[in-house]
Design an enzyme around this catalytic site. Structure first.
Site: not given
Ligand code: NCD
Length: 350
Positions: A82-83, A112, A133, A171
């Protein structure tokens, strides 16, 4: 602190002390977004107003293309659906372009042994905004620091870093879309009781959302978790200090009838060193249709997704999905609108 010392730091958590994120204070342009602490109420109002406009425009296919000359880079050191894809879609909807390491980060120079700092320096040469991320707390702070430094050296405008989650830290954009969903449904978060359930220790989404809720008036937070997965005590103190009433309990059935919002999370398997410990706790709370029947009719049932077994079997999930209280698909779609608003804002287009 000298630059050589900074170069030597191996622990990205140290950047939580070294890099001080800029407050938004009504002006998003050029600023990295690494924590919800940068935001005041008025910044959230602005973001949410733009997100609503974005929704209207997407639905009517009436978008101007304000980011036509801009490039977004996504760099994800952890899995995402999703993100990752909603940021890509957001950029595409605004007319911008998107780049990423073409075969994933494991085939970039990271394989590397390249440092995060150098990877960010490189991407900041090619893109106008970077979504990151990373599994380590503080990684987005480190990236924001080095992006700023390289842009200064190259005498070009700052390339903002937007955190897409750093380890068990925060997040922020999930927090924004969660709060947007709540405000969109109820008109405001004021006076609401929010029941957060599951892995509150490792779940970064609840860390960001709880801090955002604490910025609203008279929100009551009930944190339901097993003893070993409680909210970090420092965060609970911070929430209470901001005036939020926080109750911690393992009693889900006691909390559900009081909820306006139920926010269930996945037990974060990837944060457990011991697989047996994960197995023994992963189904501590399972919200089946029968359990949800204890929640008020007006409540909404949220989850950041992905879900594993915390909503029961696939058949039980189908029943929950059909329940009018289930709002996780609304959250998912709102992620697009909120991320469109944020991209446009940090690129100075709102
Ligand atoms: C979440 C995350 O990555 O923290 N996912 C997301 O971005 N919707 C929640 C999760 O992974 O449980």
């Amino acid at each position: 602190m000298g630059k050589e010392i900074l170069e030597d730091l191996r622990n990205t958590e140290a950047y939580l002390e070294i890099y001080i994120p800029e407050r938004i204070s009504g002006d998003f342009a050029g600023k990295s977004v690494v924590t919800v602490d940068q935001f005041e109420r008025r910044d959230l109002d602005l973001l949410f107003n733009v997100a609503q406009e974005m929704r209207n425009k997407v639905r009517r296919h009436e978008l101007a293309l304000p980011l036509m000359d801009y490039v977004l880079a996504n760099i994800f050191y952890e899995p995402s659906t999703r993100t990752d894809m909603s940021f890509q879609a957001a950029m595409a909807r605004l007319g911008g372009r998107f780049i990423s390491a073409s075969s994933g980060v494991e085939f970039s120079s990271v394989a590397k042994g390249e440092s995060l700092a150098d990877t960010i320096r490189a991407i900041a040469c090619y893109a106008d905004v970077i979504v990151l991320r990373h599994p380590k707390v503080g990684a987005s702070y480190e990236a924001a620091y080095y992006s700023k430094m390289v842009c200064k050296k190259l005498e070009k405008p700052n390339v903002p870093i937007i955190s897409a989650g750093d380890g068990i830290g925060e997040h922020p954009t999930q927090g924004f879309l969660d709060l947007f969903t709540i405000v969109d449904k109820f008109g405001e978060a004021h006076g609401k009781t929010v029941v957060m359930v599951g892995d509150l220790k490792n779940g970064r989404t609840v860390h960001s959302l709880s801090k955002l809720l604490a910025k609203m008036d008279s929100v009551r937070l009930i944190c339901v978790s097993p003893e070993s997965l409680k909210m970090p005590p420092g965060l609970v103190n911070q929430l209470r200090y901001s005036g939020c009433v926080v109750k911690e309990t393992p009693d889900l059935m006691g909390a559900l009838p009081t909820a306006d919002i139920i926010y269930l999370t996945r037990v974060q398997k990837e944060r457990f060193a011991d697989p047996d410990e994960y197995e023994s706790i992963k189904d501590f709370y399972v919200i089946t249709p029968e359990i949800l029947s204890s929640a008020p009719r007006h409540a909404i049932f949220c989850h950041p997704l992905p879900r594993v077994s915390e909503m029961g079997t696939p058949e039980q999930q189908d029943i929950l999905d059909a329940d009018p209280r289930s709002f996780y698909f609304h959250q998912m779609e709102n992620g697009l609108f909120v991320r469109m608003a944020l991209l446009a804002a940090v690129l100075g287009k709102v």
